[in-house]
Write an enzyme that holds these catalytic residues in place. Sequence first.
Site, PDB file in Angstrom:
ATOM      1  CB  SER A  43      -8.739   1.313   5.794  1.00  0.00           C
ATOM      2  OG  SER A  43      -9.590   2.775   5.775  1.00  0.00           O
TER       3      SER A  43
ATOM      4  CB  SER B 257      -7.876   4.020   2.732  1.00  0.00           C
ATOM      5  OG  SER B 257      -7.439   3.524   3.685  1.00  0.00           O
TER       6      SER B 257
ATOM      7  CE  LYS C 138      -3.904   2.116   2.388  1.00  0.00           C
ATOM      8  NZ  LYS C 138      -4.847   2.100   3.546  1.00  0.00           N
TER       9      LYS C 138
END
Length: 493
Positions: A183, A159, A78
């Site tokens: 998330s 997210s 990420k």
Amino acid sequence: MSDLTELGIAQIRDGVAAGDFTAREVAEAFVAKVAAAKSLNAFLVETPDHALAAADAADAARVAGDLKPMSGVPIGMKDLFCTEGVPATAASHILEGFTPQYESTVSGKLWAAGAGMLGKLNMDQFAMGSSNETSAFGNVISPWRRSDGGNTALTPGGSSGGSAAAVSARLCPGATGTDTGGSIRQPAAFVGISGIKPTYGRCSRWGVVAFASSLDQAGSMARDVTDCAIMLGSMAGFDPKDATSLDLPVPDWAGSLNGSMAGKRVGIPKEYRVDNMPPEIDALWEQGIAWLRDAGAEIVEVSLPHTKYALPAYYIVAPAEASSNLARYDGVRYGLRDLPEGAGLQDMYAATRAAGFGPEVKRRIMIGTYVLSAGFYDAYFTQASKVRALIARDFEQAWAHCDVLLTPTAPSAAFGLGDKSSDPLAMYLNDVFTVPSSMAGLPAMSVPGGLDGQGLPLGLQIIGKPLDEQGVLDACLAIEQRAEFVARPESWW
């Protein structure tokens, strides 16, 4: 040879160790898969050289008899994690051009464990969002489509939407995520994979771009519970560079996995039965109860009376911390600088932030600055902090009656991109089941349980006691064994 990208973390690790295939063959297969899937917009930066170098090191380690826990496994990272020599933007224009000269603790641990990096994954800007629509570099598209034949582009959740989409589409066998209010878990539920947020402090936050420091926690996302346990074991551990890091040994979660729930009590929080819950979500919850009962668990109802205040308290605490954390992005030291002709220092700050931050980030900064201001600090932030303490106390009292809690992960299946972007409150409600455990710093995990009427994945959530990642993983394994979820998106990208 069968398609190596169909293999998960455990299968790749064991296959490389057995000599069934080389780590380089695995890395080359995933690198090609990533390069061919640009329409998903899951990767912001591709790093094939990193993946191939780690693969060659794994093959050499096998010959030397020195394999690591994740040797030969290429993963996605990420873009919130700083990786040395590779751009890190947190999906925001304000960090364009920033290339860290250091390695985050979590990514460093993964490389030390033998993993390689396929690239940096797209996400909601500064991890602020539930649909991956706030990225400055375009939406991530879910690999899933509705079964009615429509081509509506669906959200992969947020997210950690790039991580979720990449794992679901078989672009990588596992990926890092971060979870501030859901998330990791919500996107995992939306795309039919597993994802775990450990106890706050289990994984170091050093080198991870901050959103809300008292809530942010790294975790693993993979196709099944075992793979999540393997990856989390390599990510976790004490870090003296993070003042909130827990100085505790890391258990062998993967080696201790056990799907039996005999002698365990599973709590069902009555406050999570929210108004207008879709019948499919309620039916899946009941099915999850039946599965855990079949695994030997006793089912008990528990009460978490302050649940209804969790979401509003979260959307005070998290923006307040974001307002403080994001003040460092001023155009002076790194990232974007917007310097209008003749402008002074304050003008440069204003112009840089106006150009660099997206609308959702600006909204949360303004909310956070407001609730921290002199006239409103006690009325908002102090009160929200008190509510947070009450939420944590609710969980502590529930543990007297049960070992883990079972809830839905999200109030719906994945929705269409654009469906909720004009209504922030509707978007924030996606976190209604995940935020309470984040506020209390508890370990929690989403595991796929089935499909809705449109053929889209639905997830079940297990919440555990502090430091009881093993109990969470075991309960999720019990569900996984009974759900037998094998659905996957049909390739269209």
